[in-house]
Write a protein that holds these residues in place. Structure first.
Motif, mmCIF file in Angstrom:
data_model
loop_
_atom_site.group_PDB
_atom_site.id
_atom_site.type_symbol
_atom_site.label_atom_id
_atom_site.label_comp_id
_atom_site.label_asym_id
_atom_site.label_seq_id
_atom_site.Cartn_x
_atom_site.Cartn_y
_atom_site.Cartn_z
ATOM 1 N N ASP A 1 4.223 -0.304 3.009
ATOM 2 C CA ASP A 1 2.800 -0.434 2.677
ATOM 3 C C ASP A 1 2.562 -0.280 1.173
ATOM 4 O OD1 ASP A 1 2.258 -0.840 5.318
ATOM 5 O OD2 ASP A 1 1.685 1.242 5.730
ATOM 6 N N GLN B 1 1.190 -3.161 -1.479
ATOM 7 C CA GLN B 1 -0.014 -2.893 -2.269
ATOM 8 C C GLN B 1 0.275 -2.986 -3.776
ATOM 9 O OE1 GLN B 1 -1.979 0.762 -1.068
ATOM 10 N NE2 GLN B 1 -1.543 0.345 1.101
ATOM 11 N N LEU C 1 -0.107 5.446 -4.912
ATOM 12 C CA LEU C 1 0.193 4.585 -3.766
ATOM 13 C C LEU C 1 1.282 5.198 -2.895
ATOM 14 C CD1 LEU C 1 0.171 1.034 -5.427
ATOM 15 C CD2 LEU C 1 -1.567 1.994 -3.920
#
Length: 615
Positions: A584, A588, A607
């Motif tokens: 993920d 991103q 992140l």
């Protein structure tokens, strides 16, 4: 019209003078075409009333015929002359003046001495002009250092004590080198104090270190602190096309230094003449080796009372002749390394004194973010930052200017005109995101500073890591994590696009070099244990064995290759697992890079933290 210069100018001037000479002499022009006639012929023409005027100078008569008369010198020569010249006989002619008056001839006269200087001026003009040309040519040769009388003279430049303002206050860091050199300064200031206790001054000091670390500045500071004459010269200044000139220049330089002792001679880039003898194409008799032999003789011939110190600088001490490095010549060898973080901070302070810097600029942070920078690099960094500030019409240098300058120095100039299509930009974004995610996930890797997909120099993108402190030793764990970070780009390409691109070329080369060093040189292989096989790099110097030197068999070489491949494969597999675990955050970050083109290390860590919290 372009004004003639150089050689063409002198050619034009020479032609002009020769034209003037032709005009002013008897051959024509100002005095016209003249016929030389006998005196008897002159008397005959005078009685025939054919003479218009005469000019008498000593025993020489110049005259002009009347316009209605034509005189032919011989029957074969029909060339007519309006002017004539003749000479009065040595016994004289008392009736000449009466004859001239009877025929109404215009008479002018001058003394013989006046005519002498006029003729001297006219006939010496070409010789005088040639002398001027010769002198100008000689001066030009001298100014270019190629004058025949300048060939054997020393090329060393002298700085008198009062003109050298550089001291140790202008040199940041290098505390160990300064300590070593302070003894030499004290000796030069007060040599008798050391001679009374039997101490001898080191004859030579060799400064060794990478380019830009301040070796020349350090030598100049020694001369400034000691307040003695400072002779500077580069090794290439000794060399000339004529055999024996280099050796003569060495003798001349040492002679000048002895006359001004105590003094310092500084030879920059000494490796250009101090290379190992017998390693050149010319064998042992070429000009460079003769120059080196003379330098060795001068160093060995010093007397303690002469108080002359030779300082030299090189960034290639490994190729110097052993005779230069023995005790009695370059006794003291000082290593000038790249500055540490604290030294970089001090260097930045010195170079920032003459710059207008904003209060928000943190020099300590800049020093931490510039590992491996030399003093010259740091000076260039602030200069580039000032150019960025001026380009943006700012009166002060801000942190962004320094960041841009550092990126330009480390990664190259931004290629603004380069157009990248969407597919390539996506691959590039995932490639750099792969490096960044692996770097943020591994515990032994350097902190992540920023990720960029802006093309700079030869690189299409950049993942920048900055160490928190200076590293002098690298453990195995750090090297394995480092290789996994480097492999993160290729792992991302394979994981997302199921392909491989040429963008990973440099990454693969770095991993191959690092893994081979671990196996062959550092003994970090599980298979070979604590064994180091030595480097197998080529010797690049002419006249020596240029084949690869191996201290192991071909069978061992195959096993080394297999071990290098295994270490590289493990680094790639680690990178793949990390990217799969943080998928993920990986996606991103790639999207952010496509959108913003540059992402800071803090954003990447956010992140990663968000991804870990969701798990």
């Amino acid at each position: 019209m372009k004004r003639p210069t150089g050689t063409i100018y002198w050619i034009y001037l020479f032609l002009f003078v020769m034209l003037g000479y032709w005009v002013l002499t008897d051959s024509g022009g100002l005095f016209g075409s003249q016929a030389e006639i006998e005196y008897s012929t002159f008397k005959q023409q005078l009685r025939s009333d054919n003479i218009e005027s005469v000019h008498i100078q000593g025993d020489r008569i110049r005259g002009e015929f009347r316009e209605s008369q034509v005189l032919n010198r011989t029957e074969a020569d029909t060339t007519s002359h309006k002017n004539f010249v003749t000479v009065i006989p040595s016994f004289g002619d008392e009736g000449l003046s009466s004859l001239l008056e009877e025929n109404d001839v215009v008479i002018t006269a001058e003394s013989d001495s006046d005519g002498f200087w006029w003729y001297f001026l006219i006939f010496s003009m070409p010789l005088f002009f040639l002398l001027i040309i010769g002198y100008m040519f000689y001066r030009r040769m001298q100014m270019q250092g190629r004058g025949m009388f300048n060939i054997g003279k020393s090329q060393a430049k002298l700085q008198e004590p009062g003109k050298n303002k550089t001291t140790f206050d202008n040199v940041a860091g290098m505390d160990g080198a300064k300590t070593e050199l302070r003894e030499i300064i004290e000796f030069l200031k007060d040599p008798k104090r050391f001679e009374e206790i039997g101490a001898k001054l080191p004859k030579g000091v060799l400064l060794m270190g990478p380019p830009g670390t301040g070796k020349t500045l350090l030598a100049r500071a020694v001369a400034g602190e000691a307040g003695v004459p400072f002779f500077t010269i580069t090794g290439s200044d000794f060399m000339e096309m004529f055999v024996g000139v280099g050796a003569k220049r060495v003798r001349e330089m040492f002679k000048q230094a002895k006359e001004k002792s105590p003094a310092i001679i500084f030879i920059d880039e000494i490796d250009s003449i101090g290379r190992k003898r017998g390693a050149g194409v010319g064998g042992g008799h070429d000009e460079r080796e003769q120059t080196l032999n003379q330098l060795l003789a001068e160093l060995d011939g010093f007397e303690p009372s002469e108080n002359v110190i030779v300082m030299a600088a090189t960034n290639r001490p490994d190729i110097l002749d052993p005779a230069l490095l023995r005790p009695g010549r370059f006794d003291r060898q000082i290593t000038v390394d790249l500055p540490s973080q604290n030294s970089r901070h001090e260097i930045l302070k010195i170079h920032a004194k003459n710059k207008t810097i904003d209060e928000s600029v943190n020099l300590d942070k800049i020093a931490r973010s510039t590992p491996g920078f030399s003093g010259a690099d740091l000076e260039n960094l602030l200069n580039e930052a000032s150019l960025y500030a001026g380009r943006n019409k700012r009166r002060k240098i801000i942190m962004d200017d320094i960041e841009n300058a550092r990126d330009k120095i480390m990664m190259g100039l931004e290629r603004e005109g380069m157009q990248i299509d969407d597919d390539e930009k996506k691959i590039l974004a995932y490639h750099e995101a792969g490096h960044a995610i692996v770097a943020a996930a591994l515990p032994n890797s350097d902190p992540l500073h920023k990720v960029s997909v802006i093309p700079r120099g030869k690189a299409m993108g950049q993942t920048m890591q900055l160490p928190e402190k200076e590293k002098y030793l690298y453990n195995k764990e750090y090297l394995l994590d480092r290789m996994a970070v480097i492999m993160g780009g290729r792992a991302a390409e394979q994981l997302i696009f199921n392909t491989a691109t040429s963008g990973a070329q440099n990454d693969l080369m770095r991993v191959a070099k690092l893994s081979r060093k671990m196996v062959v040189e550092w003994g970090m292989s599980d298979k070979f244990g604590h064994l180091a096989f030595g480097s197998d790099e080529e010797d690049v110097f002419l006249g020596r064995d240029m084949t690869r030197q191996k201290s192991y068999s071909d069978a061992t070489a195959r096993e080394i290759d297999e071990e290098v491949q295994e270490i590289s494969r493990e680094a790639y597999e680690r990178a793949v697992k990390i990217l799969q675990k943080h998928k993920d955050a990986f996606d991103q970050l790639a999207e952010l890079l496509i959108e913003k083109e540059e992402v800071s290390g803090e954003e990447v860590l956010k992140l990663m933290k968000k991804d870990q919290d969701s798990d």
